[in-house]
Every structure is written in C-alpha cells, then in structure tokens.
Design a protein around this motif. Sequence first.
Motif, short mmCIF file in Angstrom:
data_model
loop_
_atom_site.label_atom_id
_atom_site.label_comp_id
_atom_site.label_asym_id
_atom_site.label_seq_id
_atom_site.Cartn_x
_atom_site.Cartn_y
_atom_site.Cartn_z
N GLY B 539 0.79 -1.23 0.00
CA GLY B 539 0.00 0.00 0.00
C GLY B 539 0.83 1.28 0.00
O GLY B 539 0.45 2.29 0.58
N ILE B 540 2.00 1.22 -0.62
CA ILE B 540 2.85 2.41 -0.66
C ILE B 540 2.72 3.05 -2.05
O ILE B 540 2.75 2.34 -3.07
CB ILE B 540 4.33 2.04 -0.41
N SER B 541 2.63 4.37 -2.10
CA SER B 541 2.57 5.06 -3.40
C SER B 541 4.00 5.35 -3.86
O SER B 541 4.89 5.66 -3.04
CB SER B 541 1.78 6.36 -3.25
N SER B 542 4.20 5.28 -5.17
CA SER B 542 5.56 5.51 -5.69
C SER B 542 6.04 6.93 -5.36
O SER B 542 7.23 7.17 -5.23
CB SER B 542 5.59 5.26 -7.19
N GLU B 543 5.10 7.86 -5.21
CA GLU B 543 5.51 9.23 -4.92
C GLU B 543 6.14 9.37 -3.55
O GLU B 543 6.84 10.36 -3.29
CB GLU B 543 4.31 10.17 -5.07
N GLU B 544 5.87 8.41 -2.68
CA GLU B 544 6.44 8.49 -1.33
C GLU B 544 7.92 8.07 -1.31
O GLU B 544 8.64 8.34 -0.36
CB GLU B 544 5.65 7.58 -0.38
N ILE B 545 8.35 7.40 -2.36
CA ILE B 545 9.73 6.89 -2.41
C ILE B 545 10.69 7.98 -2.91
O ILE B 545 10.42 8.62 -3.92
CB ILE B 545 9.81 5.66 -3.35
N ILE B 546 11.76 8.23 -2.19
CA ILE B 546 12.73 9.26 -2.59
C ILE B 546 13.41 8.85 -3.90
O ILE B 546 13.90 7.72 -4.02
CB ILE B 546 13.80 9.49 -1.50
N SER B 547 13.45 9.75 -4.83
CA SER B 547 14.07 9.58 -6.16
C SER B 547 13.61 8.30 -6.88
O SER B 547 14.41 7.62 -7.52
CB SER B 547 15.61 9.65 -6.07
N TYR B 548 12.30 8.04 -6.77
CA TYR B 548 11.70 6.91 -7.50
C TYR B 548 11.96 7.05 -9.01
O TYR B 548 12.07 6.07 -9.74
CB TYR B 548 10.20 6.89 -7.22
N ASP B 549 12.10 8.30 -9.48
CA ASP B 549 12.24 8.54 -10.92
C ASP B 549 13.68 8.42 -11.43
O ASP B 549 13.95 8.63 -12.62
CB ASP B 549 11.71 9.93 -11.30
N ARG B 550 14.61 8.14 -10.55
CA ARG B 550 16.01 8.05 -10.95
C ARG B 550 16.24 6.65 -11.53
O ARG B 550 16.30 5.67 -10.81
CB ARG B 550 16.84 8.25 -9.68
N GLU B 551 16.35 6.58 -12.85
CA GLU B 551 16.32 5.27 -13.53
C GLU B 551 17.68 4.82 -14.03
O GLU B 551 18.36 5.58 -14.72
CB GLU B 551 15.36 5.35 -14.73
N MET B 552 18.04 3.63 -13.74
CA MET B 552 19.27 3.03 -14.27
C MET B 552 18.89 1.90 -15.22
O MET B 552 17.81 1.34 -15.13
CB MET B 552 20.12 2.45 -13.13
N PHE B 553 19.85 1.55 -16.12
CA PHE B 553 19.53 0.56 -17.14
C PHE B 553 20.14 -0.82 -16.89
O PHE B 553 20.03 -1.69 -17.72
CB PHE B 553 19.92 1.08 -18.53
#
Lengths: 640, 640
Positions: B539-553
Amino acid sequence: MDRKTYKRKIYLEDKPRSQAKREILEAFSLPFEIEMIPTSDALGRVTAEPIFANVSMPHYHASAMDGIAVIAEKTYTAHEQNPLQLKLGIDFAIVDTGNAIPSPFNAVIMIEHVDMIDEETIEIIEPATPWQHIRPIGEDIVQEEMLFPQGHILRPADLGVLLAGQQLQIPVAKKPVVTIIPTGNELVEADSELSSGKIIEFNGTVFANFIKDWGGEPRLHRIVKDDPEQIKSVLLEAAQTSDIIVINAGSSAGSKDYTVHIIGEIGTVFTHGVAARPGKPVILGEINEKIVVGVPGYPVSAYLALEWFVRPLICKYLQIPEPKRQTVSVKLGRRIVSGMGAEDFVRMNIGYVNGQFVANPLTRAAGVTMSYVRADGLLIVPANVSGYEQGEFAEVELLRPLEEIKNAIMFAGSHDLTIDLLSSQLKRARADMKIVSSHVGSMAGIMAIRKGEAHVAGIHLLDPNTKQYNISYVKKILAGLDVVVFPFLKRKQGWILPKGNPLGIETVVDILEKKANFVNRQKGAGTRILFDMLLEENGISSEEIISYDREMFSHLAVAAEVNGDSHGAGLGIYPAAKAMNLDFVPVADEEYDLVMTRSFYESESGKLLIDIIQSPIFKRQVEKIGGYEVVENAEPKKLV
Amino acid sequence: MDRKTYKRKIYLEDKPRSQAKREILEAFSLPFEIEMIPTSDALGRVTAEPIFANVSMPHYHASAMDGIAVIAEKTYTAHEQNPLQLKLGIDFAIVDTGNAIPSPFNAVIMIEHVDMIDEETIEIIEPATPWQHIRPIGEDIVQEEMLFPQGHILRPADLGVLLAGQQLQIPVAKKPVVTIIPTGNELVEADSELSSGKIIEFNGTVFANFIKDWGGEPRLHRIVKDDPEQIKSVLLEAAQTSDIIVINAGSSAGSKDYTVHIIGEIGTVFTHGVAARPGKPVILGEINEKIVVGVPGYPVSAYLALEWFVRPLICKYLQIPEPKRQTVSVKLGRRIVSGMGAEDFVRMNIGYVNGQFVANPLTRAAGVTMSYVRADGLLIVPANVSGYEQGEFAEVELLRPLEEIKNAIMFAGSHDLTIDLLSSQLKRARADMKIVSSHVGSMAGIMAIRKGEAHVAGIHLLDPNTKQYNISYVKKILAGLDVVVFPFLKRKQGWILPKGNPLGIETVVDILEKKANFVNRQKGAGTRILFDMLLEENGISSEEIISYDREMFSHLAVAAEVNGDSHGAGLGIYPAAKAMNLDFVPVADEEYDLVMTRSFYESESGKLLIDIIQSPIFKRQVEKIGGYEVVENAEPKKLV
C-alpha cells in the motif's frame, strides 16, 4: 642426394581446396599463448580473454553541465512570479561539466538559467528535480562490466574505454611466428647484379607483409639453395622456432621439386595439389606438429595459396574469424572459360561505365605479378562451372575499395607511354581519381567504347585508302553513337632495332631480306595494322616474316624483346626505343586520338581530363620524352 | 590571467561542417615532403612520385615449363608416324621453369611430351613452334614501365613488383606530424589513484591511434593544466614542431574554455562551432601557418570532430583520397528525432533478423564512449531532415564489417551478467559469432521479438495474479507468433545496500520509512515491475519513495549508484551487489527465461546457443558467480 634419389613426380592431386583447408586446420594444434602488453600499444591486437572494467566512468557523481549544484528539494518554491535567491557555499556551489557534485547537493541548474545578483548570490525562477544534469556513476562504463570478449580486434576508441576502465595492461593473443623459407638456386637478393637465369627473390618480402597484415609475426629466412640436405635442416630448425612454416617453390613436380619428398621424410604430407588455379601445386603437411605450407614459385599462385591456407591458420591461432572481401556484381565484358573440376581465380579489371560495373579478365598467367597488382577484383569460378558468357553478370571479390573503382576513368586501346603521365597528373588534380588503362590495341579500344566498357579509347588507325587516321574507323564501328574524336598526340613510329642496327634495317624489305627476328604486336593493334600495310604495299606475305606470330602487347614489351636479341627488330614508338637505349628508324608520323562518348566528354571527369591534356605542365612533360607533339588548342575532329 | 580576463562566450557558431572543412583544407599549405625508405619497410606508405621499373621481369628469355629447349625450325619434321630423335647438347638442352633459354634455342617442349631414349637422346612426335613456352622478356614487368603513380598506398604484393623492378629504395610521402595536447585540471594519467572529480586522460591515446591508423605520425604531449599561459606556450612550440595540432577540450563555451581566445590571440580562428552533433563545439584555426583543431572533451564528440577535420588534413597531406565507409540500408526499429539546422550523427546497433538489417539508436549522450565502441554504424541525419519514422529505411555507415553484423545473435531484454559469459563461450565455439545485447528491460525485450528486431529476449516478469513468471506475458504480447520460452536461469533478486547496511533495510517498508535514496530501474524492466508489485502489496505510493524517478539501465549501474551514497538502496541481482562489495538482502527467486521464435530456436545458431547454455563449462562459470542456478536439461516451457 641428387635428382635420381628423389623420383620425379609428374602428377599432382586434385583435392578440393575446402577439404585441404579443413584438414590442416584440424591438424593445427593451438599452442594458444597470451601476452600482457600495455593498452596504449594494443591497436590491432586481439583480446585473449574477456576484459572487465576495474573502475566506473564516471566514478563519482559528475556535473553534466556548466552551472550550479543545488539541493533539489530546496528549490521547489522557485517560480517566475516568485524567484528564489540562493547563497554561494550554503545553497549552491559552482560546477563545470565533469566536476564532482559536492555533498549535500543533488541536482545541477544550467548556468544559462541562473541570474547573478552579486558575487555570492544568485536567483532562479524554476525548481530543479533531484539528480537533474548529474551523470550517474558508471553512466559510460560500470565497474565489473565486460568491456570486450576474447577475440576482439582492438580499434582506436577501444583503447580509450580500456584506459578509462583502468585496464593498463591487457592480455592479447601472441602473434603466431611464421617462418618463410625461400628456396632456389636461381634466386638472388634484390640488390644483386642480375645475370641470365637469375631471378630476384621478392616473394619472401611479399609473404612477410601479407602475414604482418593478417596479424602474424613473419620471420624471413635467407635464400636456401636447392640442396635437399640444407632444405631439410632449415625446415627442422624452423619447426622448433615457429608456429607455422612457409616454404616457397619446389612445390610442383619439376626435376628440382624436392620439397614434397623432404616433408614426407621428416614429417607428414597431407596434400600435394589442390583443385584450384593458379596455386594448384601446393603442399600441406606437418613437421614435428608444426604446419608447413609449400607454396608455388609463380607469384600469383603463391599469393593465392598463402591466402587460402596460411591466413586461415593465423586466424585460427588468433581465434578471430577469417575476414571476407566485399563483393560486387559485374557485367562480364568477355567470355570466361574455365576447366571443369577445379576452381579458377581470375584476376579482373572493373570499370564503372554508364552506371554499371563492367569487368574484364586480366592475363591468367601465374607468373605475371602485375596482373595481381593491377586487378580490381577476383572472379572465383567454382569447380563445377565451365565459365561465363560475355554479358552475363557475376559476383567478384574486391581487391580495391569500391569507391576507387567508381572514380577511375577506364582507358582502353593502343598503348602509349603518355597515358601513365596523364593518370599521374589527374591524380594530382583530384586524389580520388585515376586512369586505369588496358593495352588492348586500337581496334579493341574502339570496341570497348561500343560495348560500354571504357570511357576513353586511344587509337591510331591509318586508313590505307584515305591515308587518313582514325575517322573512317570511328564512323564505321561507332555508327549511331554520339562520340567525340579528340586529337591528343602526334607521334613517331619506326623500326626498333638493337643498338648500332647490326642488320642495317631501313625498310620493311630489309626485315624480310636480312632475316630479322621480328617482334610483332597483337591483332587489332594500330602498329600491327601499319606493319601489315607496309607488307602489302611491298608485296610481302606475312608468312615470309620470321616469327610474325610472336605477339607483344605494348611498345615497351617489343623493345624489351628486341633488346634481348641481336637479330631482333620491331615496329613501335620512339620513346620505347629510347627507354631501352635502342636504335630507332622513323617510318611514319601518326595521329593518336582519343575517342569518347559525348556524354563522358561533357561530364565533370571528361572536362577535367581535357583540361589536363591541354595544360602547359602536361605538354612539357610529354615533349620532354621525345618523339611526341601535343596537339595545341585541340578541338574535336569533325566526323561529317 | 584568470577567467575574468577571458570573457565567457556562451554561444557557438553553426557553420556547416562542409564549409568549415573546405576552409581549413584551403588554409592548409602543403609542406609536401618526400622521404626515401627501403621498399621492404614500405607497407601502407604512400608513393610520393610515379615509380618506374629499373629492370624487366623476366630480364631474359625464360622457360615457362619444365622440359627441353630446342630450335623450333629443326623440329618441323617430327610426327607420330615419323618420330624425331634429338641429341643432348647439340639439338636440345634440359630446362626447368624459369631457366634461361641457352643460345641458339628458341622453343621449349614440355617434359611430358618427350620420350627418353637414353641419357643423351630423346624422341619427339610433334613439332615445336618458335617461341612456344618461352616467357618473353618483360612478360611481367617491362623496364621503364610505370609501376605505380604517386599517391598509391602500398600493399604487400606491390612491394613484390617494386623489388622485382629493382626499386630498393622508394620515395614516399613523409607522415604528417600531429601533436596532440590534452588539457584540463581534472585530467590524470591512466595509472593514477582516482579521486572524486579526477578523470583518466584517455582521449589522447585514442587520438594517437586514430592518427596512426590514418597515416599520420602522432606525438602525444603530456597533460597541460588549465593555465592560459602554459597552453599558449605549448601551442606555440607545437606549431614549430608539427604539421597539424590537436588540442583537446576547452573548445566549448564554459568558464574554463580559454582555447578559442588563446588561438585568436596567437593566431587566427576560422570556425568556433559547426552545425553537427555531437562534436559541435569544435575550433578550427591556424597558428604560424599550422592548422590547429580544438576538439571537445566528451569522447564521442571528440572522435567525430577528429574524423571530420583531422583525417581530411592527413589525407590532403599524403595526397590520397579520403576513405569512405561501406554503407548498408537498414530498417529503423525506433523513431529518430533530429533538430533541424544541424547534422546528427546517431550511433546505431544493427542486427540481421529474419533476413533484414534492423537498426536502433544507442544513447546519444556525447559522454558515453561505450556507445561509440558498441555501435555497428553511424546514421547521419542531414541538417534539413527532422528525423525518421519507425519502420522507415535509412542508409547507415558501417563501423564494423558487415559479415560480423550478419553473424551476430541479437539479444534484447533484461540485463543479466551471464549474457556476456554466454557471448564469450559462443565466440570460443565459433570465432565468427557473438551475442550483441541491448539492456532494454524485459518488456522491451518481448516487444523486440514481436517487431522482429531481436533473435532472443531475456525476461523475468512476475504475474501478480498467477504468481507465475513470464508465460502470461508471452501469451498476451506474442499471441499469434510461434515462439519458444526456454528456461535459462534461476536467480536471486534483493536489496542492494551500502556495505554494512547502515539504514538497516530488510523490506520495502524500510525503504520508505528509513528514507533511503532509492535507485530505480527503467520502465518495463522486470526488476521495476517487481518493485512496483512490492509497493502495491504494501500500500505504498511511488511518490512516497525518494528519487523513484532516478532510472538506471542495469543491475551494475544500480549497484554503482548505491556504492556512491551511504543512504542509497536499490533492487537488483546478487552478483551486481557482490561485484561492488555491497550488502545484499534477498527478496525473490526469479525465473529468467529466454524467448525466441521457433525458427531461430531450430536454426543452426539457435541450436549452438542452447548447446552452450547446457554445457558443463558454462554451468560451472555461471554458478561460480553466485546467486544463480542453471536449469539443467531444460526443455521449452509449455505455452498451452
């Protein structure tokens, strides 16, 4: 041991080339050795193992822009209507591209988006998002990632990633040592005084450079005499110091071709003769577990045999694939006949005329090195194909870049020494252009224009009826084509005679009466037509002339033959006689013209060619040779 | 002098590349120098003048066969019904191929056509014609003929004809001296201990090797600091000792980019900025009549700028044409967007799938050297073209041999470290094969199979409903295609954490509550889908996670980022954590399968791949890494 001990073997095997190759590749036990070398010296070397990065690049959080480093979360309130001021050292740091992002900053704002208030204060009107404009660690190279697998041939940029990954010494495949043994009593070093029967040894140098090119380490042995005991001991020594042995000549079935017997005695012969031409008389064997390749003496056969068998061995040793040549589909200008049961490697000239590639075979004589050097490509006729018809299309392996072939001006026709000068000047004007000339004679030159196989034909054809040069031939043979006949040179034809003219030749009647060994030109050559006209005018039958059928393809070749025979005589141009220091008795003043289609004449290449012909420097060079007169301010001849 | 003295210049010119090139080529005054070198050392060198033969080859009448030399005219009576006997020393001489024909003989009869009567006597049943089987003088090379024009790049066989023509020392173009000056305070030698903000200098070595490859003589200067006075004095010195100067970095418009100002001060700047990407921030100028090229610091920009401007200078110096790369027409797997007004050089991966070449762009970041190293080709988007649509065809310049591209197995999908091992083993089995992998994530991998852009996709996709891996995704996305899902590995996914797990992370809830800086994977990656599932289950929203948008390949990239941050945390496979010496807390056991079309699975390449996967040596290597289990005796999964 003399030739009686080694029985002469007249017949060779006809083993398929692919089978012979498979057998030696299987017998070639890999002593695969690795050497560590500095990365900066590794251009062209082959990785022996997979190589991994020791460090990441970047190995720290680096700014991707020139700008300021900030804490993104503290910029969220910035807005056009609500600018945010930041203090140096507290809220931001100045960073250039590549700088490390100092702690605790986690985003970069581009300098273009920053307003300087004073030395310590800046203002922004847009928030930053975390990690914007920051290069992640390992964006380029991640520590522990595989940079290259084994078997990779290193290129310039590859060395960069190796150094960036802090791989300063790398494991590469050792180069296989290939010992090259030239044999033959007739061979002399290239700097020797030449005497009859002596041949300059040059194959060894060619082999060494092919092997270097292919990634091997060549060792060129001194010339070994045709002495079985000596050959044997050199072979045994080479088997100890090398990975592969190449022995040149003695591979056929002549009276001094001991090689196969010697290899059989001290090792094993797998193959003697493959079903491929030229290059058939090859020996493949093994001495003390080292592969030995006996290649034929004729240069073209030798180079092909080397490519067929030594190159694959080197590639196997280095664990790299055998490179394949680019191919191109060409239209055949002549019929090509090939015996069944053996592959035929035919050297081809390729021209790009009227938007298509047209190819013609060069001489197939295995001893003519120049035919290999001049070839643009190789047509490989399979063993089960008896040849191709003129006009058919065939795939040809390229020996030169396609671009070079596309830019060449194809010259066919009568041989003249100034054509080389013309090519030189053209290349000086445009490094990517040249003239490729085939000396087929005037008549064949005109035919090449008609068949669309040449851009330019050089002709000097005297019409016995009109006593006019060229025009009547062009009108007849090229009827219906829009062509230009451009006056190029006036040149002197005459008798080419041994120094001092020992037979005292002045006229064609002297050729007959003084029993000169005549050196003739090929059918269709303008010079031959001239000679035939002289015979006819004097009522002499060609059968009365000694060696009328002995045909050479150029003026220089005629002069060279005359030079070797005190009873010789030939017909040709003055500079050929002069080049060999021979006597020359003038017979005719010729008009040597260039025939070309109007579309070529008006093309960029055509214009450049005419410009060069009419340039003072070219005129000077031609007249310096002697026997020539360049036609000044020439205009195309009238054809009507 | 500091940054205040040199005003910062933010905008660069947008000069067309062709114009900028034309200008420096015109300014490049040729000091064309010739050196004489031994022919045997001349491989790859360029002839500086036309070279003529000093002697003919053969230079005497040589036998073309093993046999006997006779006087042709004396054999005319020989006939099957009337054999002719000849006496050794009087009527004939024995000759081997290449032997001189002794006087007065003028024809050769092949040994096969001769009957030995006794030691002194032979018998023939066919007459000889004059000059048969005798090589004319100059058959191969005629004295005085032009062997090569100037501007010819010498190949192995070319050296043979030069030696045969007794040209032992030849005039070649001197190699232009190119001094390379790396500048930058951040640069350190490759063997240095690395600290934050320091970058290994490797461009210089790459430049040197490119220049060597192109025929120049590189001189690599030591690293010069960002000090205008020092840079100035090094440039002035280089202008005295070299033909061309390359200065690396400082060519853009950053706060330390002095180069353009210095060149302007001590010389002339022709160009600062060309309309081409990457490589735009280039400087072209002149110091004391020597061309100076300032190339950008980012490696890919640098290599392109070097090729655009330094290569043509070297070719002009050597008077050779600029080589062109082979091109191939490819189908674009993705849309390519390019800004108008500048050319775009896009690095491309090319695969040969289902009988056609399919290409996809690699990252366009100028700092990613590996993208240049891994590229198979360059797509050059002209300045007036805004890009290409997916599925369009475009011409691509090849950076690798076409054959190598044709033989590569295209792997797309989830990153796994064992794919490199698999490629290594494949290459060991077949030197001409390899795996080219693009780490696009599991979903994109499946799509690549659907679009016909890959042979094999590696996937690990957990279905939240069925709790089963991969099958449901394949059935849905590849519906209608005949595909095989082959079980490859079981592997452990878990939290990748800084050594000692300072935040004490065990579960996804800890990531949130302990405020870890999360390092995420790109959309469509199996690992991201797993993380999203964990978030949803808790039940955790991705927005609550710090730097969820920092993407590695890749897993390694995630580990590298975690390694740089004591508050970092990522999700990935065990070997990535192990490679960086990080902590690992297991979360899931995954099934990593390979998806391929049945036609590839049943092809020769497919069978070889499966054989290698199931080989004991590959299994051993994989299990040695840890965190993996190879599926033994695997069979394709049932899809129905």
